[in-house]
Every structure is written in structure tokens, then in C-alpha cells.
Design a protein around this motif. Structure first.
Motif, PDB file in Angstrom:
ATOM      1  N   PHE A  46      -0.502  -0.006   0.372  1.00 20.68           N
ATOM      2  CA  PHE A  46       0.338   1.191   0.531  1.00 20.68           C
ATOM      3  C   PHE A  46       1.774   0.947   0.072  1.00 20.68           C
ATOM      4  O   PHE A  46       2.457   1.883  -0.349  1.00 20.68           O
ATOM      5  CB  PHE A  46       0.322   1.662   1.984  1.00 20.68           C
ATOM      6  CG  PHE A  46      -0.958   2.333   2.392  1.00 20.68           C
ATOM      7  CD1 PHE A  46      -1.560   3.264   1.563  1.00 20.68           C
ATOM      8  CD2 PHE A  46      -1.567   2.019   3.594  1.00 20.68           C
ATOM      9  CE1 PHE A  46      -2.752   3.884   1.930  1.00 20.68           C
ATOM     10  CE2 PHE A  46      -2.747   2.632   3.970  1.00 20.68           C
ATOM     11  CZ  PHE A  46      -3.345   3.567   3.126  1.00 20.68           C
ATOM     12  N   ASN A  47       2.215  -0.292   0.133  1.00 19.04           N
ATOM     13  CA  ASN A  47       3.558  -0.595  -0.357  1.00 19.04           C
ATOM     14  C   ASN A  47       3.667  -0.515  -1.876  1.00 19.04           C
ATOM     15  O   ASN A  47       4.771  -0.493  -2.418  1.00 19.04           O
ATOM     16  CB  ASN A  47       4.005  -1.978   0.138  1.00 19.04           C
ATOM     17  CG  ASN A  47       4.605  -1.935   1.526  1.00 19.04           C
ATOM     18  OD1 ASN A  47       5.323  -1.005   1.874  1.00 19.04           O
ATOM     19  ND2 ASN A  47       4.295  -2.935   2.344  1.00 19.04           N
ATOM     20  N   ILE A  90       3.369   8.717  -1.250  1.00 19.73           N
ATOM     21  CA  ILE A  90       2.448   8.898  -0.133  1.00 19.73           C
ATOM     22  C   ILE A  90       2.848  10.156   0.620  1.00 19.73           C
ATOM     23  O   ILE A  90       3.961  10.247   1.142  1.00 19.73           O
ATOM     24  CB  ILE A  90       2.468   7.688   0.822  1.00 19.73           C
ATOM     25  CG1 ILE A  90       2.026   6.419   0.095  1.00 19.73           C
ATOM     26  CG2 ILE A  90       1.574   7.953   2.040  1.00 19.73           C
ATOM     27  CD1 ILE A  90       2.147   5.158   0.939  1.00 19.73           C
ATOM     28  N   LEU A 150       1.667  12.599   3.770  1.00 29.72           N
ATOM     29  CA  LEU A 150       0.859  12.587   4.978  1.00 29.72           C
ATOM     30  C   LEU A 150       0.853  13.970   5.603  1.00 29.72           C
ATOM     31  O   LEU A 150       1.805  14.731   5.445  1.00 29.72           O
ATOM     32  CB  LEU A 150       1.430  11.568   5.969  1.00 29.72           C
ATOM     33  CG  LEU A 150       1.608  10.150   5.409  1.00 29.72           C
ATOM     34  CD1 LEU A 150       2.441   9.308   6.373  1.00 29.72           C
ATOM     35  CD2 LEU A 150       0.260   9.495   5.151  1.00 29.72           C
ATOM     36  N   GLN A 153       2.415   8.604   9.806  1.00 26.84           N
ATOM     37  CA  GLN A 153       3.648   7.930   9.398  1.00 26.84           C
ATOM     38  C   GLN A 153       3.980   6.783  10.362  1.00 26.84           C
ATOM     39  O   GLN A 153       4.387   5.695   9.937  1.00 26.84           O
ATOM     40  CB  GLN A 153       4.795   8.935   9.347  1.00 26.84           C
ATOM     41  CG  GLN A 153       6.092   8.376   8.771  1.00 26.84           C
ATOM     42  CD  GLN A 153       7.178   9.434   8.703  1.00 26.84           C
ATOM     43  OE1 GLN A 153       7.299  10.285   9.588  1.00 26.84           O
ATOM     44  NE2 GLN A 153       7.961   9.420   7.642  1.00 26.84           N
ATOM     45  N   LEU A 179       1.618   3.844   9.603  1.00 25.79           N
ATOM     46  CA  LEU A 179       2.024   3.088   8.415  1.00 25.79           C
ATOM     47  C   LEU A 179       3.202   2.170   8.735  1.00 25.79           C
ATOM     48  O   LEU A 179       3.241   1.013   8.309  1.00 25.79           O
ATOM     49  CB  LEU A 179       2.390   4.039   7.280  1.00 25.79           C
ATOM     50  CG  LEU A 179       1.242   4.805   6.627  1.00 25.79           C
ATOM     51  CD1 LEU A 179       1.744   5.594   5.423  1.00 25.79           C
ATOM     52  CD2 LEU A 179       0.111   3.874   6.205  1.00 25.79           C
ATOM     53  N   LYS A 180       4.153   2.674   9.482  1.00 24.42           N
ATOM     54  CA  LYS A 180       5.309   1.852   9.860  1.00 24.42           C
ATOM     55  C   LYS A 180       4.869   0.682  10.726  1.00 24.42           C
ATOM     56  O   LYS A 180       5.358  -0.448  10.568  1.00 24.42           O
ATOM     57  CB  LYS A 180       6.334   2.712  10.597  1.00 24.42           C
ATOM     58  CG  LYS A 180       7.618   1.969  10.936  1.00 24.42           C
ATOM     59  CD  LYS A 180       8.632   2.902  11.610  1.00 24.42           C
ATOM     60  CE  LYS A 180       9.919   2.141  11.937  1.00 24.42           C
ATOM     61  NZ  LYS A 180      10.926   3.034  12.591  1.00 24.42           N
ATOM     62  N   ASN A 187       7.378   1.295   2.171  1.00 22.43           N
ATOM     63  CA  ASN A 187       7.478   2.189   1.013  1.00 22.43           C
ATOM     64  C   ASN A 187       8.457   3.332   1.319  1.00 22.43           C
ATOM     65  O   ASN A 187       8.351   3.996   2.352  1.00 22.43           O
ATOM     66  CB  ASN A 187       6.086   2.744   0.698  1.00 22.43           C
ATOM     67  CG  ASN A 187       6.006   3.419  -0.657  1.00 22.43           C
ATOM     68  OD1 ASN A 187       6.953   4.080  -1.087  1.00 22.43           O
ATOM     69  ND2 ASN A 187       4.870   3.256  -1.325  1.00 22.43           N
ATOM     70  N   ASN A 222       8.824   6.037  -0.485  1.00 25.71           N
ATOM     71  CA  ASN A 222       8.329   7.323  -1.002  1.00 25.71           C
ATOM     72  C   ASN A 222       7.215   7.881  -0.111  1.00 25.71           C
ATOM     73  O   ASN A 222       6.093   8.122  -0.557  1.00 25.71           O
ATOM     74  CB  ASN A 222       7.835   7.160  -2.446  1.00 25.71           C
ATOM     75  CG  ASN A 222       8.945   6.701  -3.375  1.00 25.71           C
ATOM     76  OD1 ASN A 222      10.024   7.307  -3.406  1.00 25.71           O
ATOM     77  ND2 ASN A 222       8.698   5.641  -4.115  1.00 25.71           N
ATOM     78  N   ILE A 223       7.540   8.075   1.170  1.00 22.87           N
ATOM     79  CA  ILE A 223       6.584   8.618   2.136  1.00 22.87           C
ATOM     80  C   ILE A 223       7.142   9.924   2.688  1.00 22.87           C
ATOM     81  O   ILE A 223       8.299   9.987   3.113  1.00 22.87           O
ATOM     82  CB  ILE A 223       6.321   7.628   3.284  1.00 22.87           C
ATOM     83  CG1 ILE A 223       5.704   6.333   2.753  1.00 22.87           C
ATOM     84  CG2 ILE A 223       5.400   8.265   4.328  1.00 22.87           C
ATOM     85  CD1 ILE A 223       5.474   5.276   3.818  1.00 22.87           C
ATOM     86  N   TYR A 224       6.316  10.963   2.669  1.00 26.85           N
ATOM     87  CA  TYR A 224       6.732  12.279   3.148  1.00 26.85           C
ATOM     88  C   TYR A 224       5.641  12.847   4.049  1.00 26.85           C
ATOM     89  O   TYR A 224       4.449  12.664   3.796  1.00 26.85           O
ATOM     90  CB  TYR A 224       6.958  13.247   1.983  1.00 26.85           C
ATOM     91  CG  TYR A 224       8.030  12.804   1.018  1.00 26.85           C
ATOM     92  CD1 TYR A 224       9.348  13.242   1.155  1.00 26.85           C
ATOM     93  CD2 TYR A 224       7.733  11.936  -0.031  1.00 26.85           C
ATOM     94  CE1 TYR A 224      10.337  12.837   0.273  1.00 26.85           C
ATOM     95  CE2 TYR A 224       8.712  11.513  -0.923  1.00 26.85           C
ATOM     96  CZ  TYR A 224      10.012  11.974  -0.762  1.00 26.85           C
ATOM     97  OH  TYR A 224      10.987  11.562  -1.630  1.00 26.85           O
TER      98      TYR A 224
END
Length: 314
Positions: A59-60, A65, A67, A73, A76-77, A83, A85-87
Motif C-alpha cells: 500500500f505504500n 488510495i 477508501l 483509514q 492502514l495507519k 502513503n 495519497n490516501i483519501y
């Protein structure tokens, strides 16, 4: 030029070891130098160290990405994804354009008794779930929904419609209409003019228009809940993964969620009685928050375009 892993929820502990293949396809796409995007998915739970490490590494490397809930979220953290670029956007189904059609007239010709203004019209979405926390979970689920349908017919003068979003059409691996049939067989009070299974194959737009004539939807399938919400219909949701509670929480209606692992007739009756009493409140929440989810779903496609524009020319 772009490889998009489309919306859904299939990278989690329920689908191991299958997720190795799904993660590998993402990793292999990056090895080929492609622009890789995850589109409006739910990720997790991921509690096994082996899968957490592999997922974090891959994922990195993903370019974008998106969600469909905040819980993904957080997961993932928690596994070490940094990363940038996560929204969090919304389920892609909220972007479905709805349209009017002649389906209701066709259904009336099938002798479906919609009832009159004095009857409650309640739709139910049922499914087979393979990951209960108890051995008799599915039996309890079937019995609870059968008892609920009996209660709604006997005590609330309701017409019940089992409406499925997932069928064997297109070779889907489960047909929810069969589960609906199992529930109806368990009912002790079954009158054909009060209980109906819709056995047809319907477009999402058609399903949303069917839900529109309902007073309440009781949904196990999350997308049945989304289509009912798009139609402005109050929902009591049966949660089998966290995505359901996340959806209802965004709208401020998470008090109308029942956990499939703790389902029983008393909990269902309590939630449904409350929802029927608070119909105006539910409709107000739906009217306020669903357009926001539609906007967030539309944002996903804009993020894809913006992400591609930022990529250096090759």
C-alpha cells in the motif's frame, strides 16, 4: 496506463489466503511501472502479522488510495502505511445515476400485492454469511428474520418484500433469493398476499425505484441499504462487516444497526419499532447527508484524473 482496483471489500482477514493473489496483482502492476489506484474500497480487518506486513509494504507503493470509510483509514495507519495519497470518499454506488422507468407497472402485472395506504410496506435484504463468531450463527440469523417477518405481518399489518441485490445472474457465487426462501419457509404465519419474494433480475436503478415505495428497508447487503437511502427510504441495517456501521454512522443513524453475530428477534423489534416511530427524523437525516455521500462518490473520479495529471511524462 492506469490500473484501477475497483470498489469493494476483499483485502481483509475473511479472505485469506486469497488476498495474497489480490495483493500480488497490485505489486506486480507497480513492478511493470504502472499508475495503480485503489478505488473506494474498505480495507481490513487485518489482524494477522504476516498479512499486515505484506499489505503495508504494497500500500505504500500505490499511487492513489481511495477508501469508502474512516475505519479503513485507521487500519492502514495501524499497519504502518504512510502513503500521503490516501483519501476517504464514498462507496461508488452513490454515484449511480437514477432514472424513472416502467418497472412498477410491470410488477403490478405480476400480481404483486403492494397493499394500500393502511399497510406498512417493508423490504428485506438477506444473505449467506460464512464468518459468524458462533457455529449456529446462520441458523440464528434465518430464525430471527423469519420471526421478525411474522411479527411485522401479525402485529404491524405489514406487507413484506424480500428484494435481493446479489443473485446468481452473471454467475455470482451466492443467490440471496435462496436465503429469502429459507426465511419464508421458517415463518409460522405465511400468507401469500402479505409476503413476497421478488425473483426477477433488476438493474440498480430499478431496485432503487422499488425501494422508493417502501416505508422501511431492513438490509443485510450494504448496497441494498445504499439504494434504499438513495430512494430516501429509512433503513435498519444488519452489519456483517464494519463497512455497514461506518456508512450508517456517517449519516448519523448508527443506532439503527444490528450486529449479525448478536442478532435476535428482540433487538430487531426494538430497532424497527424505533425506526418506524422516528420516520421523519430518519428521512431528515437521509435528505441532509446522502447528497454529501453522492458528492464524495463523484470526487473519486476527479481524484483519479488529478492523480494521473501529476504523474511525470514517460
Amino acid at each position: 496506463d492506469i490500473i484501477i482496483s475497483k470498489g469493494g471489500g476483499f483485502i481483509n482477514d475473511y479472505y485469506t489466503p486469497e488476498i495474497l493473489g489480490r495483493l500480488w496483482s497490485l505489486y506486480f502492476s507497480k513492478l511493470l511501472g504502472k499508475h495503480v489506484i485503489i478505488y473506494a474500497q474498505s480495507i481490513g480487518p487485518l489482524n494477522k502479522l504476516f498479512y499486515r506486513k505484506i499489505s503495508s509494504h504494497i500500500f505504500n507503493k500505490i499511487d492513489l488510495i481511495m477508501l469508502r470509510d474512516e475505519q479503513s483509514q485507521k487500519i492502514l495507519k495501524s499497519i504502518g502505511v504512510t502513503n500521503k495519497n490516501i483519501y476517504v470518499t464514498a462507496d461508488a454506488a452513490f454515484a449511480i445515476p437514477l432514472f424513472e422507468h416502467k418497472l412498477m407497472q410491470e410488477l403490478r402485472s405480476e400480481n404483486i400485492a403492494w397493499g394500500d395506504g393502511n399497510n406498512l410496506k417493508i423490504s428485506i435484504s438477506a444473505r449467506k454469511w460464512d464468518y459468524y463468531t458462533s457455529l449456529n450463527g446462520h441458523r440464528k440469523y434465518i430464525d430471527s428474520l423469519a420471526a421478525l417477518a411474522d411479527w411485522l405481518v401479525e402485529q404491524r399489518n405489514a406487507h413484506i418484500f424480500f428484494i435481493s441485490t446479489c443473485t446468481s445472474f452473471g454467475k455470482y457465487h451466492h443467490d440471496d433469493r435462496l436465503i429469502a426462501y429459507d426465511i419464508v419457509k421458517q415463518m409460522r404465519y405465511y400468507r401469500r398476499d402479505k409476503v413476497k419474494i421478488l425473483f426477477g433480475e433488476y438493474l440498480p436503478q430499478e431496485l432503487s425505484n422499488i425501494y422508493k415505495v417502501m416505508d422501511l428497508h431492513i438490509g443485510t447487503r450494504m448496497h441494498s441499504n445504499i439504494l434504499a437511502l438513495l430512494a430516501g427510504v429509512p433503513v435498519v441495517a444488519i452489519q456483517y462487516e464494519f463497512k455497514t456501521n461506518e456508512l450508517m454512522k456517517f449519516i448519523g443513524l448508527d443506532k439503527y444497526v444490528v450486529d449479525i453475530n448478536n442478532i435476535n428477534i428482540e433487538k430487531l423489534k426494538e430497532k424497527i419499532s424505533s425506526a418506524l416511530e422516528d420516520t421523519l427524523i430518519l428521512k431528515s437525516h437521509i435528505k441532509e447527508f446522502v447528497p454529501r455521500l453522492v458528492e464524495k462518490a463523484m470526487q473519486s473520479s476527479k481524484l483519479v484524473f488529478e492523480s494521473w495529471e501529476k504523474m511525470p511524462e514517460k
